[in-house]
Structures are given as structure tokens and as C-alpha cells.
Enzyme design. Structure first.
Site, PDB file in Angstrom:
ATOM      1  CG  HIS A   1     105.568  25.591  80.421  1.00  0.00           C
ATOM      2  ND1 HIS A   1     106.018  26.859  80.349  1.00  0.00           N
ATOM      3  CD2 HIS A   1     105.033  26.061  81.236  1.00  0.00           C
ATOM      4  CE1 HIS A   1     105.533  28.018  81.073  1.00  0.00           C
ATOM      5  NE2 HIS A   1     104.584  27.963  81.863  1.00  0.00           N
TER       6      HIS A   1
ATOM      7  CE  LYS B   1     107.230  27.024  85.431  1.00  0.00           C
ATOM      8  NZ  LYS B   1     108.236  28.470  85.175  1.00  0.00           N
TER       9      LYS B   1
ATOM     10  CE1 TYR C   1     106.479  31.265  81.395  1.00  0.00           C
ATOM     11  CE2 TYR C   1     108.255  31.177  82.943  1.00  0.00           C
ATOM     12  CZ  TYR C   1     107.272  31.105  82.420  1.00  0.00           C
ATOM     13  OH  TYR C   1     106.497  30.705  83.602  1.00  0.00           O
TER      14      TYR C   1
ATOM     15  CG  ASP D   1     109.248  29.402  88.349  1.00  0.00           C
ATOM     16  OD1 ASP D   1     108.839  28.546  88.844  1.00  0.00           O
ATOM     17  OD2 ASP D   1     108.705  30.053  87.054  1.00  0.00           O
TER      18      ASP D   1
END
Ligand code: A2P
Length: 307
Positions: free
Chosen positions: A118, A85, A55, A50
Site C-alpha cells: 500500500h 493491499k 479501509y 479494489d
């Protein structure tokens, strides 16, 4: 799809997802550390990975997949379940397909298994911050953005589509306009944030819940030790000869949700997979249901919008 010891869960669109995935929600590690960790994760049996554009883990994850293929750790990319996301700056109907194509480029993949919105908000302007500022948040154009997510699926860029951090009221508006319903809602969930109402709603609508911060995100900068230091969980862990993290993850498994704990430590990654051959007692479950509920980051400007 899943490695032998990890059970799979059925999504409403008939894809099967390994119930545990490796989370990469960590803003402190270098790209090299992420790459090394993902290779280790594949070695110890993770097949569900994931990540998220915010990120910054798409590129190292893509490099790790490449390396895993070269090393023969997996026979083909199809053995993996990959999620990323859509960040809120791209939550505008005309930016969704290009954002997904950019993510696929970084991941060096032809398709995703799962693409998630997200956050249930959009940005007014470009905002590169991890935590959007209050001034830059505007309501999501649910119909337009979800329509573009459906387009991503139609184009074969992703097999499944879903959401993250969506509370019941935003799910209701989404379901009222969706042609393809979201198969999954990834939200903060752990024994100190049990999400009972949201889970009931999702179950009724056939939406799988995935737990992020399943361990309360200790040591990550935004989380804390409230799970690992919880007296009730410590006592239950001792009685089973397991770690507190394993108790928290086993509890999630028994709630029928999937979960994406983040660990870049080989031993802890392995430990987090060792939760499928034992169970909690009814007494344990009763005690866990009494744990005081606390949310992460209540001062975050997103707090009024997220589940
Ligand atoms: P590390 O990467 O050093 O293992 P969450 O999954 O709730 O976001 O929490 C992530 C944090 O929990 C990371 O700091 C991770 O550290 C730590 N962690 C992951 N697995 C375990 C475990 N089995 N025991 C203790 N801490 C863990």
C-alpha cells in the site's frame, strides 16, 4: 474477465484487468453500505473491485461476492478481478504472507487477482491510524518485503503483485532486487495531479499505472472538489453533454492508465462506466494539460515518501 462493455488492460504478467474498478477507499460508510454498494456495482457491470485492509472493506466485499454468487449475478468468482493491499504495519518480510492470508479470510477467497504494497514505507510499531504518524514511519525493507510478495505469488495466494504510492526512486530500488517485477503502481492521479514523470518511467518499465482518487475524492474527508469544480473541466463536460466526472475518467482512459473511482450511488456508478463510446478532442486534451497541478494532503507525514 471484464464485463462486456468494459475494456480490459494487459498486465506485464499477462493477466487481463478491467480498466475501471470500483474503489472502496472510504472510511465513512458502514459495512452494510459497502456490501450493498458492491452488489449494486456487480449488477451494473463492474467486475474489478479494489479494497485494502486499512479501509476495512475486505469483509463486506467478501460478503457481497458471496451474495452475488447466490443471486446468480456472476457464475463464478473467476469472473471478478479482486485487489487488496498490504498495510504498512505489515510491511515486514515475516508479516506479508500472514497478512495476505488474513485478508483472504476476510474476503472469503482462495486467491487474489492482485496484491499491492500500500505504501513505500514500514511502521516501527503497530499503528492503527489511517495516517501514520511521522515518528512511526521507517524506510521500507524493499528486498525483504518484495521477496515476501513474490512468495505470495509463488504460493498461489495471488495471481499478480504490485505496489501503490511508489515514487520513481523507490521503484528503482525495487526493480534492482525484484525477480518478478511489479505489474502495477496505484497512485493518486487525476487532471489536477497528472503524474507525468512517474507515468513515463512506469511506461518504460512496463508497469501499468492505476489512478486512485480519479475524481479528487470529493466528500470523502481527505479529498476536495477541485475536479468537480474545475472551470476547464466544466466547460469541456458541457461541450460533450457529459458530467465533469465522466470527462475526468475519459481523460484517464485516454492516458492509457486504469482507474478506481469510488461511488456507492447506483446512478453515479453507472455514469462512471459510460465513458467508452465517445472521446475528448485534441483541444480538450491541450486544455486539460494546462490545468494547475495540486496534490492531496501535502501536510500528511507520508507526503515526502509517496508518489
Ligand atoms: P458517491 O459515493 O456519493 O457517488 P474518488 O473516486 O476520486 O475517490 O472520489 C470519490 C467521491 O466522488 C465519492 O464521494 C463519490 O460520491 C463521488 N463521485 C463518484 N462518482 C461521481 C460522479 N459521477 N459524479 C460526482 N461525484 C462522484
Amino acid at each position: 474477465m471484464s464485463s462486456n462493455s468494459v475494456p480490459g488492460v494487459n498486465l506485464s504478467d499477462h493477466q487481463v484487468m478491467p480498466v475501471i474498478g470500483l474503489g472502496t477507499g472510504d472510511f465513512q460508510s458502514t459495512a452494510e453500505a459497502v456490501k450493498t454498494a458492491v452488489i449494486e456495482a456487480i449488477k451494473v457491470g463492474y467486475r474489478h473491485l479494489d479494497c485494502a485492509s486499512v479501509y476495512g472493506t475486505e469483509q463486506p466485499l467478501g460478503e457481497a461476492i458471496d451474495e452475488a454468487l447466490k443471486l446468480g449475478l456472476i457464475g463464478s468468482r473467476d469472473e471478478l478481478f479482486i485487489t487488496t493491499k498490504l498495510w504498512f504495519t505489515d510491511c515486514h518480510s515475516d508479516r506479508v504472507v500472514p497478512a495476505l492470508k488474513k485478508s483472504l479470510g476476510l474476503l472469503k477467497l482462495e486467491y487474489l487477482d492482485l496484491y499491492l504494497i500500500h505504501l513505500p514505507v514500514s511502521s516501527k510499531t503497530e499503528d492503527s491510524g489511517i495516517y501514520p504518524s511521522k515518528e512511526n514511519i521507517e524506510p521500507l525493507d524493499v528486498k525483504g518485503v518484495w521477496g515476501a510478495m513474490e512468495e505470495c505469488e509463488k504460493l498461489g495466494l495471488t495471481k499478480s503483485i504490485g505496489v501503490s504510492n511508489f515514487p520513481v526512486r523507490t521503484l528503482e530500488s525495487l526493480l534492482s532486487v525484484a525477480t518478478v517485477p511489479p505489474c502495477l503502481n496505484q497512485v493518486e492521479m487525476n487532471p489536477t495531479c497528472q503524474q507525468k514523470e512517474l507515468r513515463e518511467y512506469c511506461k518504460e518499465k512496463g508497469i501499468l499505472v492505476t489512478a486512485y482518487s480519479p475524481l479528487g475524492a470529493p466528500g470523502t474527508g481527505w479529498g476536495n472538489n477541485r475536479i468537480v469544480d474545475n472551470e476547464i473541466l466544466i466547460e469541456i463536460a458541457k461541450s460533450h453533454g457529459k458530467s465533469v466526472a465522466q470527462v475526468a475518467l475519459r481523460w484517464l482512459y485516454e492516458q492509457g492508465v486504469s482507474f478506481v473511482p469510488k461511488s456507492y450511488n447506483k446512478e453515479r456508478m453507472k455514469q462512471n462506466l459510460e465513458i467508452f463510446d465517445w472521446s475528448l478532442t485534441q483541444n480538450d486534451l491541450d486544455k486539460i494539460s494546462q490545468i494547475k497541478q495540486i496534490r492531496l494532503n501535502q501536510e500528511n507525514p507520508l507526503f515526502p515518501y509517496v508518489a
